[in-house]
Write a protein that holds these residues in place. Structure first.
Motif, PDB file in Angstrom:
ATOM      1  N   ILE A  28      49.977  52.943  25.198  1.00 47.96           N
ATOM      2  CA  ILE A  28      49.648  51.766  25.858  1.00 47.96           C
ATOM      3  C   ILE A  28      48.143  51.502  26.096  1.00 47.96           C
ATOM      4  CG2 ILE A  28      51.855  51.796  27.194  1.00 47.96           C
ATOM      5  CD1 ILE A  28      49.883  51.891  29.834  1.00 47.96           C
ATOM      6  N   ARG A  29      48.003  50.280  25.956  1.00 51.79           N
ATOM      7  CA  ARG A  29      46.345  49.875  26.086  1.00 51.79           C
ATOM      8  C   ARG A  29      46.384  48.789  27.258  1.00 51.79           C
ATOM      9  NH1 ARG A  29      47.482  48.976  20.517  1.00 51.79           N
ATOM     10  NH2 ARG A  29      47.563  46.984  20.923  1.00 51.79           N
ATOM     11  N   THR A  30      47.393  48.159  27.669  1.00 54.67           N
ATOM     12  CA  THR A  30      47.397  47.405  28.723  1.00 54.67           C
ATOM     13  C   THR A  30      48.383  47.546  29.821  1.00 54.67           C
ATOM     14  OG1 THR A  30      46.608  45.492  27.327  1.00 54.67           O
ATOM     15  CG2 THR A  30      47.464  44.800  29.477  1.00 54.67           C
ATOM     16  N   LEU A  31      47.882  47.675  31.333  1.00 52.36           N
ATOM     17  CA  LEU A  31      48.925  48.002  32.306  1.00 52.36           C
ATOM     18  C   LEU A  31      49.084  46.771  33.210  1.00 52.36           C
ATOM     19  CD1 LEU A  31      50.308  50.220  33.878  1.00 52.36           C
ATOM     20  CD2 LEU A  31      48.186  50.316  35.257  1.00 52.36           C
ATOM     21  N   LEU A  32      50.390  46.239  33.131  1.00 51.85           N
ATOM     22  CA  LEU A  32      50.582  45.327  33.894  1.00 51.85           C
ATOM     23  C   LEU A  32      51.460  45.600  35.253  1.00 51.85           C
ATOM     24  CD1 LEU A  32      52.316  42.951  31.065  1.00 51.85           C
ATOM     25  CD2 LEU A  32      49.896  42.978  32.001  1.00 51.85           C
ATOM     26  N   ILE A  33      50.921  45.237  36.322  1.00 51.21           N
ATOM     27  CA  ILE A  33      51.607  45.758  37.720  1.00 51.21           C
ATOM     28  C   ILE A  33      52.182  44.584  38.589  1.00 51.21           C
ATOM     29  CG2 ILE A  33      50.975  46.876  39.717  1.00 51.21           C
ATOM     30  CD1 ILE A  33      49.021  48.570  38.272  1.00 51.21           C
ATOM     31  N   SER A  34      53.040  44.911  39.196  1.00 53.59           N
ATOM     32  CA  SER A  34      53.509  43.765  40.138  1.00 53.59           C
ATOM     33  C   SER A  34      53.805  44.516  41.577  1.00 53.59           C
ATOM     34  CB  SER A  34      54.709  43.016  39.761  1.00 53.59           C
ATOM     35  OG  SER A  34      55.828  43.909  39.691  1.00 53.59           O
ATOM     36  N   ASN A  35      53.512  43.969  42.605  1.00 58.04           N
ATOM     37  CA  ASN A  35      53.831  44.757  43.915  1.00 58.04           C
ATOM     38  C   ASN A  35      54.456  43.436  45.019  1.00 58.04           C
ATOM     39  OD1 ASN A  35      51.580  43.549  45.126  1.00 58.04           O
ATOM     40  ND2 ASN A  35      50.147  45.081  44.233  1.00 58.04           N
ATOM     41  N   ALA A  36      54.672  44.114  45.928  1.00 59.84           N
ATOM     42  CA  ALA A  36      54.788  43.229  47.299  1.00 59.84           C
ATOM     43  C   ALA A  36      53.756  43.464  48.152  1.00 59.84           C
ATOM     44  CB  ALA A  36      56.227  43.756  47.894  1.00 59.84           C
ATOM     45  N   ALA A  37      53.493  42.357  48.858  1.00 57.15           N
ATOM     46  CA  ALA A  37      52.109  42.264  49.935  1.00 57.15           C
ATOM     47  C   ALA A  37      52.314  41.454  50.807  1.00 57.15           C
ATOM     48  CB  ALA A  37      50.663  42.080  49.072  1.00 57.15           C
ATOM     49  N   GLY A  38      51.618  41.935  51.899  1.00 56.54           N
ATOM     50  CA  GLY A  38      51.460  41.169  53.174  1.00 56.54           C
ATOM     51  C   GLY A  38      50.065  40.083  52.877  1.00 56.54           C
ATOM     52  N   GLY A  39      50.588  38.927  53.244  1.00 58.42           N
ATOM     53  CA  GLY A  39      49.477  37.861  53.253  1.00 58.42           C
ATOM     54  C   GLY A  39      48.639  37.941  54.450  1.00 58.42           C
ATOM     55  N   MET A  40      47.358  37.727  54.189  1.00 58.54           N
ATOM     56  CA  MET A  40      46.548  37.646  55.310  1.00 58.54           C
ATOM     57  C   MET A  40      45.460  36.414  55.275  1.00 58.54           C
ATOM     58  SD  MET A  40      45.282  41.641  55.778  1.00 58.54           S
ATOM     59  CE  MET A  40      44.440  41.886  53.976  1.00 58.54           C
ATOM     60  N   ASN A  41      45.265  35.909  53.886  1.00 62.78           N
ATOM     61  CA  ASN A  41      44.611  34.641  53.638  1.00 62.78           C
ATOM     62  C   ASN A  41      45.664  33.565  54.342  1.00 62.78           C
ATOM     63  OD1 ASN A  41      43.738  32.196  52.495  1.00 62.78           O
ATOM     64  ND2 ASN A  41      42.968  33.298  51.157  1.00 62.78           N
ATOM     65  N   VAL A 150      43.774  46.237  32.790  1.00 58.47           N
ATOM     66  CA  VAL A 150      44.713  46.042  33.930  1.00 58.47           C
ATOM     67  C   VAL A 150      44.929  44.543  34.314  1.00 58.47           C
ATOM     68  CG1 VAL A 150      45.191  46.788  36.419  1.00 58.47           C
ATOM     69  CG2 VAL A 150      44.285  48.452  34.740  1.00 58.47           C
ATOM     70  N   PHE A 151      46.171  44.101  34.491  1.00 53.15           N
ATOM     71  CA  PHE A 151      46.495  42.740  35.021  1.00 53.15           C
ATOM     72  C   PHE A 151      47.357  43.229  36.330  1.00 53.15           C
ATOM     73  CE2 PHE A 151      49.210  39.291  35.869  1.00 53.15           C
ATOM     74  CZ  PHE A 151      48.227  38.247  36.272  1.00 53.15           C
ATOM     75  N   ALA A 152      47.373  42.682  37.455  1.00 51.84           N
ATOM     76  CA  ALA A 152      48.240  42.815  38.578  1.00 51.84           C
ATOM     77  C   ALA A 152      48.540  41.771  39.436  1.00 51.84           C
ATOM     78  CB  ALA A 152      47.643  43.887  39.397  1.00 51.84           C
ATOM     79  N   LEU A 153      49.671  41.263  39.946  1.00 53.83           N
ATOM     80  CA  LEU A 153      50.175  40.452  40.623  1.00 53.83           C
ATOM     81  C   LEU A 153      50.941  40.896  41.822  1.00 53.83           C
ATOM     82  CD1 LEU A 153      50.152  37.281  39.791  1.00 53.83           C
ATOM     83  CD2 LEU A 153      52.345  37.575  38.806  1.00 53.83           C
ATOM     84  N   SER A 154      50.482  40.328  42.891  1.00 51.12           N
ATOM     85  CA  SER A 154      51.254  40.523  44.259  1.00 51.12           C
ATOM     86  C   SER A 154      52.251  39.250  44.375  1.00 51.12           C
ATOM     87  CB  SER A 154      50.287  40.640  45.414  1.00 51.12           C
ATOM     88  OG  SER A 154      49.477  41.743  45.240  1.00 51.12           O
ATOM     89  N   VAL A 155      53.475  39.499  44.994  1.00 52.06           N
ATOM     90  CA  VAL A 155      54.158  38.600  45.581  1.00 52.06           C
ATOM     91  C   VAL A 155      54.037  38.757  47.172  1.00 52.06           C
ATOM     92  CG1 VAL A 155      56.748  37.956  46.181  1.00 52.06           C
ATOM     93  CG2 VAL A 155      55.992  38.873  44.164  1.00 52.06           C
ATOM     94  N   ILE A 156      53.760  37.489  47.804  1.00 55.81           N
ATOM     95  CA  ILE A 156      53.264  37.729  49.079  1.00 55.81           C
ATOM     96  C   ILE A 156      54.982  37.625  49.817  1.00 55.81           C
ATOM     97  CG2 ILE A 156      52.236  36.322  51.070  1.00 55.81           C
ATOM     98  CD1 ILE A 156      50.201  37.571  49.008  1.00 55.81           C
ATOM     99  N   THR A 157      55.388  38.707  50.616  1.00 49.84           N
ATOM    100  CA  THR A 157      56.488  38.630  51.185  1.00 49.84           C
ATOM    101  C   THR A 157      56.608  38.727  52.585  1.00 49.84           C
ATOM    102  OG1 THR A 157      56.046  41.146  51.286  1.00 49.84           O
ATOM    103  CG2 THR A 157      57.409  40.460  49.204  1.00 49.84           C
ATOM    104  N   ASP A 158      55.183  38.713  53.230  1.00 47.75           N
ATOM    105  CA  ASP A 158      55.323  38.423  54.845  1.00 47.75           C
ATOM    106  C   ASP A 158      53.900  38.172  54.785  1.00 47.75           C
ATOM    107  OD1 ASP A 158      55.216  41.500  54.209  1.00 47.75           O
ATOM    108  OD2 ASP A 158      53.944  41.165  55.438  1.00 47.75           O
TER     109      ASP A 158
END
Ligand code: HPA
Length: 195
Positions: A28-41, A150-158
């Protein structure tokens, strides 16, 4: 990957990043990541997506501590652009086309498994974090060490920073992640077609 290994499960930082290294050697040359994250903004709402522009990893053990394997990468890797600006640009264009609202911000990596106290959310926000989560930063460090894009995206879950009672449960995190999944999938599919 279907799921991932988390540091809070008891794996070492090295074990957490092992699959990333395997994928690199599979080509692989590119890593795509997703995750769940808590929003602080304060602009963030549950279910929003955030492109990770940068991260803070000081709160989790660095997976590169120990002997350096030169075959993987250098002893002191540069981390000035952990998340590819080019991929971020592509994702923003795709989101516009698909009418998906995207935030962009800094992800603060923590070990978990506790959610943060009110004081901890506040501190992480003051330190420059827009979202906080229990994964990703160790994997990104290992990926950048090996020169992967690398590209990464967070879903704001709380939302971490609220004045009212703020009990956060695993169930609400899972529910918000499930609801955001179609948006996330269409964005990743479009991004993959442009790689
Ligand atoms: N904190 C840490 N990790 C998380 C959170 C949070 O609020 N939400 C989802 N993963």
């Amino acid at each position: 990957m279907a799921g991932r290994f988390h540091y809070y499960e008891g794996y070492s930082a090295e074990q957490v990043v092992f699959p990333i290294r395997v994928m690199k050697f599979l080509g692989i040359r590119t890593l795509l990541i997703s995750n769940a994250a808590g929003g602080m903004n304060p602009a963030f709402r549950v279910g929003d997506l955030m492109i990770i522009r940068d991260h803070i990893s000081f709160f989790t053990p660095n997976p590169l501590v120990g002997r350096n394997f030169e075959a993987l990468g250098p002893r002191f890797p540069d981390m000035s652009e952990p998340y590819s600006h080019e991929l971020i640009g592509k994702a923003k264009n795709i989101a516009k086309r698909l009418e998906i609202t995207l935030h962009e911000g800094v992800y603060a990596g923590v070990t978990g498994p506790t959610f943060e106290t009110r004081a901890e959310y506040k501190l992480l926000h003051l330190a420059g974090g827009d979202a906080v989560g229990m994964s990703t930063v160790q994997e990104v460090i290992a990926a950048r060490h090996m020169g992967l894009n690398v590209f990464a995206l967070s879903v704001i879950t709380d939302l971490g920073i609220r004045e009212e009672d703020n009990v956060i449960t695993h169930e609400e995190v899972l529910e918000a992640a499930r609801e955001a999944e179609p948006k996330l999938t269409s964005l990743f599919k479009a991004l993959i077609s442009e790689l």
